[in-house]
Design a protein around this motif. Structure first.
Motif, short mmCIF file in Angstrom:
data_model
loop_
_atom_site.label_atom_id
_atom_site.label_comp_id
_atom_site.label_asym_id
_atom_site.label_seq_id
_atom_site.Cartn_x
_atom_site.Cartn_y
_atom_site.Cartn_z
N VAL A 74 0.42 -3.77 6.27
CA VAL A 74 -0.53 -4.70 5.66
C VAL A 74 -1.23 -5.46 6.78
O VAL A 74 -0.56 -5.94 7.71
CB VAL A 74 0.18 -5.66 4.71
CG1 VAL A 74 -0.79 -6.72 4.19
CG2 VAL A 74 0.81 -4.90 3.55
N GLN A 86 -4.19 -2.85 3.04
CA GLN A 86 -3.01 -2.10 3.46
C GLN A 86 -3.38 -0.67 3.79
O GLN A 86 -4.36 -0.12 3.30
CB GLN A 86 -1.94 -2.12 2.36
CG GLN A 86 -2.33 -1.37 1.10
CD GLN A 86 -1.17 -1.21 0.13
OE1 GLN A 86 0.01 -1.30 0.50
NE2 GLN A 86 -1.49 -0.98 -1.14
N ASP A 99 -3.32 -2.43 -4.66
CA ASP A 99 -4.28 -2.97 -3.68
C ASP A 99 -4.98 -4.23 -4.18
O ASP A 99 -5.93 -4.68 -3.54
CB ASP A 99 -5.34 -1.94 -3.28
CG ASP A 99 -4.77 -0.87 -2.38
OD1 ASP A 99 -5.23 0.27 -2.46
OD2 ASP A 99 -3.85 -1.18 -1.61
N THR A 142 1.06 -4.11 -3.27
CA THR A 142 1.01 -2.80 -2.63
C THR A 142 0.85 -1.65 -3.62
O THR A 142 0.43 -0.57 -3.25
CB THR A 142 2.28 -2.57 -1.78
OG1 THR A 142 3.42 -2.57 -2.65
CG2 THR A 142 2.44 -3.64 -0.73
#
Length: 124
Positions: free
Chosen positions: A79, A72, A56, A53
């Motif tokens: 997600v 996400q 990416d 996260t």
């Protein structure tokens, strides 16, 4: 701990697409890994995709590359997993899970400590 809630499964026809969502909460701002892991009764868990996260960066199992996409939406803390050209063998319970890198790798279920309740995808 990270909390995760999946949605978006259902019964779909082969060849169609489905989008699964995983809303996360309680994660750290510097990032963590979220994976989609599927399980068929009587078989082991299979990690199909993972995303960090914080950057990416994505990772896919070789068996699903080209058909599965993970991404996400930071604003929604969500997600997504999209599965295209669904096949009957994609039928499974799909779980999203959160964790930190481990010796087992980012697509191994043992890496992940926090799990959602799962969502069923049935392809006919």
């Amino acid at each position: 701990d990270v909390q995760l809630v999946e949605s978006g499964g259902g019964s779909v026809q082969a060849g169609e697409s489905v989008r699964l969502s995983c809303v996360t909460s309680g994660g750290t701002e510097d990032g963590f890994y979220v994976a989609w892991i599927r399980q068929v009764p009587g078989k082991g868990r299979e990690g199909v995709a993972s995303i960090y996260t914080g950057t990416d960066r994505t990772y896919y199992a070789d068996s699903v590359k080209g058909r599965f996409a993970i991404w996400q939406d930071n604003a929604k803390a969500t997600v997504y997993l999209e599965i295209n050209y669904l096949r009957p063998e994609d039928t499974a319970s799909y779980y999203c899970a959160a964790g930190r890198p481990s010796k087992w790798g980012l697509l191994d279920s043992r890496t992940y400590q926090s799990w959602g309740q799962g969502t069923q995808v049935t392809v006919s």
